[in-house]
Motif scaffolding. Structure first.
Motif: not given
Length: 522
Positions: A166-175
């Motif tokens: 949906a967004y980017s793999w980087r949002w996995i860590f922002y979560l």
């Protein structure tokens, strides 16, 4: 008639501390699996090879598995509050560093430190539950721990896959940032500050820590990299194995000889705790192995993408969430030992539901088995934790929580490596066995070849020229390729079936071991 003494009331601060630690356990546990579905995207974005990308998970696991057993000792020096605060703050900081990583080297470095700081959150959640809650609330506390521990395994691939698509793999860590900041606030308010005892740092069991770090890290690297390096044909894997054996043997020797060990291995000599730890080791191997197998099965056999795989894991998480809270009541109606036996039996049954996989066995077969396993796993996590700590002195809870978490994670690492190797080796064996009967001289193969050639010819615009003209040889080669793919697919299905069969048998052995647990700990 004597009046019953009411159980002491549990303060709001205690509940906030316990619930906060459960959130921390969930965050740390989820991060073991959260990148699994997204590794191809991460590798592509950072320009990494497959081998380099594998270290994104390996670095986290190595650091976490080293820190877990040291956590109790760190608490005795710096206090529960400081270790939790520093661990959470470091976990949040390096989660952000992972999301901002410009290359694979900085990503691996950040993931290792994320695992190191997050490693304290799992055993401290266990320790707070058994140390701060009265014994009559241990089952409820372990239910909360089970929710964090079990649901994290399902949530990791689901959230990771969805956020990546949906967004980017980087949002996995922002979560990780919002719950991390919330956890910092909860710890700061609820956990009482205690004085630092730096003299314990100077008198630390440093040889024990060093040998443990060498042994566990070498073991983890050997298990993670063995399959990719053809195991013991690689000098690197042989050296890692020697380091692991020497390091762990030295660790056991130092801890058993030391008057002030940083982790009390003698607890494994306690009947219930030792037996429960062995069962926890096997349980970790099967659960981690199955969580590894299922996404790979969907991707390799059915071609599912990250989002589809994540969606398949949602029922697995939901049933564990429900069962974790139902288990304490079931334990009151029966007993912890009965719940353990039932849990291992149901988990084993869930594995054995997948021993006859065929080309039509997709979500219609795997998801029901995941639900069954989810029911059993929840029973085991709650009841086995309660049974293990019965009769232990409060001053031993730090060592007990570190040991119990460590054996689960070591078992999980071995389970992932074994399940992967079983699929690889059994696929070769089944392909050879099937290939012996599928030859061009066999009547059944010749008949199938004719059927495939006719089918391919029907798809051609000029049926007659395709079947009898110059294209006939090409059609025959295509048909042979399809037969070869069918052989490989059938071999792969049977190899996955074998892996689930072995996992199911292991759980049934643990079920039998449950019968010899003592109702009253020594």
């Amino acid at each position: 008639m004597a009046r019953q003494i009411a159980a002491p009331a549990i303060s709001l601060r205690t509940w906030v501390a316990v619930l906060g630690s459960v959130v921390g356990c969930f965050m740390a546990g989820m991060n073991v699996h959260v990148t699994n579905a997204s590794l191809p995207n991460v590798r592509g974005s950072l320009g990494a090879t497959f081998e380099e990308g594998s270290w994104i998970t390996t670095a986290y696991l190595v650091a976490e598995i080293i820190i877990i057993p040291v956590t109790g000792w760190l608490v005795s020096i710096f206090s529960m509050r400081r270790v939790l605060m520093v661990g959470t703050a470091g976990f949040v900081f390096f989660s952000i560093a992972c999301s901002l990583a410009p290359n694979i080297q900085s990503m691996i470095f950040a993931r290792a430190l994320q695992g190191a700081f997050g490693g304290v959150l799992i055993p401290l959640s266990f320790q707070l539950i058994v140390g701060e809650l009265p014994s009559n609330k241990h089952a409820l506390g372990m239910a909360l721990f089970a929710v964090a521990d079990n649901v994290a395994q399902a949530a990791g691939p689901s959230l990771g896959g969805w956020l990546t698509d949906a967004y980017s793999w980087r949002w996995i860590f922002y979560l990780q940032v919002p719950p991390g900041l919330l956890l910092l606030a909860a710890i700061g308010w609820s956990v009482k500050p205690q004085p630092v005892q730096l003299e314990k740092l100077r008198q630390g069991d440093w040889w024990g820590i060093i040998t443990m770090a060498i042994g566990l890290s070498a073991l983890q690297i050997m298990l993670e990299e063995g399959g990719r390096n053809d195991w013991f044909s690689s000098s690197f894997i042989v050296n890692c194995t020697l380091l692991a054996v020497l390091g762990l043997a030295g660790f056991a020797y130092v801890e058993l000889k030391s008057k002030t060990p940083f982790i009390n291995l003698r607890l494994l000599g306690r009947y219930n705790f030792g037996l429960a730890s062995l069962m926890q080791f096997c349980f970790g191997a099967v659960v981690f192995g199955v969580v590894f197998l299922v996404p790979n099965y969907f991707a390799e056999v059915h071609g599912y993408n990250a989002s589809q795989i994540g969606a398949m894991m949602i029922p697995y998480g939901i049933v564990q969430f429900i069962m974790s809270f139902a288990t304490p009541r079931l334990m009151r109606w029966t007993s912890a030992r009965t719940a353990i036996i039932a849990g291992f039996a149901i988990t084993g049954l869930g594995c054995l539901m997948n021993i006859h996989l065929n080309p039509n066995a997709a979500y219609n077969v795997i998801v029901p088995s995941l639900v069954v396993r989810g029911i059993g796993q929840s029973l085991v996590v709650v009841a086995l934790g309660v049974m293990a700590i019965q009769g232990l002195e409060k001053e031993q809870l730090g060592s007990a929580s570190g040991l119990f978490s460590m054996v689960r994670n070591v078992g999980g690492a071995i389970g992932i490596a074994l399940s992967s190797q079983i699929v690889v080796e059994r696929e070769k064996w089944h392909a050879q066995r099937i290939g012996e009967s599928v030859t061009l001289f066999a009547q059944a193969t010749q008949q199938r070849l004719v059927e495939w050639v006719n089918l391919l010819a029907h798809r051609h615009l000029d049926y007659a020229s395709a079947l009898y003209g110059a294209g006939a040889g090409q059609l025959r080669q295509q048909a042979l390729g399809l037969i070869n793919n069918t052989v490989r697919r059938d071999a792969l299905l049977q190899s996955y079936s074998d892996a689930f069969y072995i996992a199911g048998l292991a759980m049934l052995v643990c079920m039998l071991a449950g019968f010899i647990l003592r109702k009253n700990a020594d």
